[in-house]
Enzyme design. Structure first.
Site, short mmCIF file in Angstrom:
data_model
loop_
_atom_site.label_atom_id
_atom_site.label_comp_id
_atom_site.label_asym_id
_atom_site.label_seq_id
_atom_site.Cartn_x
_atom_site.Cartn_y
_atom_site.Cartn_z
N ASP A 180 0.84 -1.19 0.00
CA ASP A 180 0.00 0.00 0.00
C ASP A 180 0.88 1.25 0.00
O ASP A 180 1.60 1.51 0.96
CB ASP A 180 -0.91 -0.01 1.23
CG ASP A 180 -2.03 1.01 1.12
OD1 ASP A 180 -1.96 1.90 0.26
OD2 ASP A 180 -2.98 0.92 1.92
N HIS A 182 -0.41 4.31 -0.24
CA HIS A 182 -1.20 5.37 0.41
C HIS A 182 -1.18 6.69 -0.37
O HIS A 182 -1.53 7.73 0.20
CB HIS A 182 -0.71 5.64 1.84
CG HIS A 182 -0.82 4.47 2.75
ND1 HIS A 182 -1.99 4.08 3.36
CD2 HIS A 182 0.13 3.57 3.16
CE1 HIS A 182 -1.77 3.01 4.10
NE2 HIS A 182 -0.50 2.67 4.00
N GLU A 206 -1.05 -0.77 -4.18
CA GLU A 206 -2.29 -0.05 -3.89
C GLU A 206 -2.04 1.45 -3.81
O GLU A 206 -1.11 1.89 -3.14
CB GLU A 206 -2.87 -0.56 -2.58
CG GLU A 206 -4.17 0.10 -2.17
CD GLU A 206 -4.75 -0.51 -0.91
OE1 GLU A 206 -5.52 0.18 -0.23
OE2 GLU A 206 -4.45 -1.69 -0.61
N GLU A 232 -10.64 2.69 -2.54
CA GLU A 232 -11.25 2.87 -1.23
C GLU A 232 -11.79 4.28 -1.03
O GLU A 232 -12.62 4.51 -0.15
CB GLU A 232 -10.25 2.53 -0.12
CG GLU A 232 -9.07 3.48 -0.03
CD GLU A 232 -8.00 2.94 0.91
OE1 GLU A 232 -7.82 3.55 1.99
OE2 GLU A 232 -7.37 1.93 0.59
N HIS A 282 -12.33 -3.20 0.04
CA HIS A 282 -11.64 -2.56 1.16
C HIS A 282 -12.46 -2.79 2.42
O HIS A 282 -13.66 -2.58 2.43
CB HIS A 282 -11.53 -1.06 0.85
CG HIS A 282 -10.86 -0.25 1.90
ND1 HIS A 282 -11.54 0.62 2.73
CD2 HIS A 282 -9.55 -0.13 2.24
CE1 HIS A 282 -10.69 1.23 3.52
NE2 HIS A 282 -9.47 0.79 3.26
#
Length: 379
Positions: A180, A182, A206, A232, A282
């Site tokens: 991830d 972010h 991600e 998400e 998610h």
């Protein structure tokens, strides 16, 4: 059956449960958790109560359309999270009244179980290795971890070596790994890191960039064969549409407590199927959100993987199963979650425990992350 009452419960650590009761006493539960903004979502339910108490509870699609379109202003995290929790609760109620799981109402089962992954943390390879080993001992074969915890927005490519070492530490324990990002790094860094990670055979990367930068995501997708996951922070089929059309994503991650509940996420998944895109919902949230995800997995062919919130630091001390009378429905076995066989969402809620927890109404707020220079970093 008419809706008699709609209640919301602020359940620690940061969850918002929804209870819909029919005039005959039938009950359905959903989850409208929106991390750090429970009060705003709770406020949105005032309008939903005014609109739908007295409405036919079985007309789920009509309720969805009116809730989404009837207030003129639509979409966004708050309104869609409220609608999501209501939608989940209506499917739960209808399934319980009719005595069948929600997946049966949505077309029937396409699988018996879905592969699950859990989060692991740690800054050093040996910490990651220990965490991965613990997940393996729990029966998991896949984990997700932070890719960029130590990377600045621009940084330098030499920092990639540390990321690679952390991934290899988890893989050495037999784990498939998703990373991830972010959305924390600048596009040039994301491009270089994606290239450096390609030989590792990751499950996905991600949010290499935030969804606010669709052009950059398309560029990164053209540079790497590693699957790109995203979604998400998207709340409807219209939000997902441009990413599917551009070919920038390989795995979408709608959150069933943010993106319109079971009804809308089923539509999002069907749209993704037409683009040969997989779905990995998610779900770092509570038990009802996870139960809704499993209903989607049960009836949707392109759901490939399911996130579980085990070990996420902001849920520590609050067992995912505390409010479930039938804990086996949400317990992973050999790295897979079973598709629930019970009616509705398949989770028997301990209502007394929920009402007791609500007395300590939480005021959870998102943690703030900062880089080494003191500047703000994306969560």
């Amino acid at each position: 059956m008419k809706i008699g009452r709609i209640e919301t419960f602020y359940v620690p650590p940061r969850w918002l449960f929804v209870r819909v009761e029919g005039e005959d006493g039938a009950v359905g539960w959903g989850e409208a958790s929106l991390e750090g903004h429970a009060e705003a979502v709770g406020g949105a339910f005032e309008a939903l109560r005014d609109r739908f108490v007295g409405h036919d509870a079985f007309r789920i699609e009509d309720i969805w359309q009116v809730a989404y379109r009837g207030g003129f202003y639509r979409g966004g995290a708050v309104l869609m999270s409220a609608l999501s929790g209501l939608d989940q609760a209506l499917w739960d109620l209808k399934g319980r009244v009719l005595g069948v799981p929600a997946w049966q109402l949505l077309g029937g089962k396409v699988r018996d179980r879905i592969r699950a992954y859990a989060w692991i943390g740690g800054d050093r390879p040996h910490e990651i290795g220990e965490a991965a080993r613990a997940r393996r001992e729990q029966g998991f074969s896949a984990v997700k971890m932070n890719a960029t915890a130590e990377l600045d927005w621009l940084g330098t490519p030499k920092l990639f070596d540390a990321v690679v070492e952390r991934v290899r530490a988890a893989q050495a324990e037999g784990m498939d790994v998703g990373l991830d990002f972010h959305g924390r790094v600048h596009k040039p860094m994301a491009k270089q890191l994606g290239k450096a990670l390609e030989p590792l055979g990751l499950l996905f990367i991600e949010e290499p960039l935030l969804s606010e930068n669709p052009e950059g995501l398309a560029q990164i997708a053209a540079l790497t064969s590693t699957p790109i996951a995203l979604g998400e922070r998207l709340y409807s089929r219209w939000d997902f549409k441009p990413f599917l059309a551009s070919g920038a994503v390989d795995i979408i991650q709608p959150d069933l407590s943010h993106a319109g509940g079971l009804s809308e996420c089923r539509r999002i998944a069907a749209m993704a199927e037409a683009y040969d895109v997989a779905v990995a919902p998610h779900c770092p949230l509570g038990p009802l959100a996870l139960a809704a995800c499993l209903q989607l997995a049960g009836c949707t062919p392109n759901v490939a993987l399911q996130e579980m919130s085990l070990g996420i630091h902001y849920n520590v001390g609050h067992d995912l199963l505390n409010f479930c009378a039938n804990k086996e429905a949400l317990t992973a076995v050999d790295g897979y979650l079973p598709i629930p066989e019970g009616p509705g969402l398949g989770v028997d809620v301990d209502e007394a425990a929920v009402r007791e927890a609500h007395k300590d109404r939480h005021r959870w707020r998102n943690p703030i992350w900062r880089l080494r220079d003191g500047s703000f970093a994306e969560w």
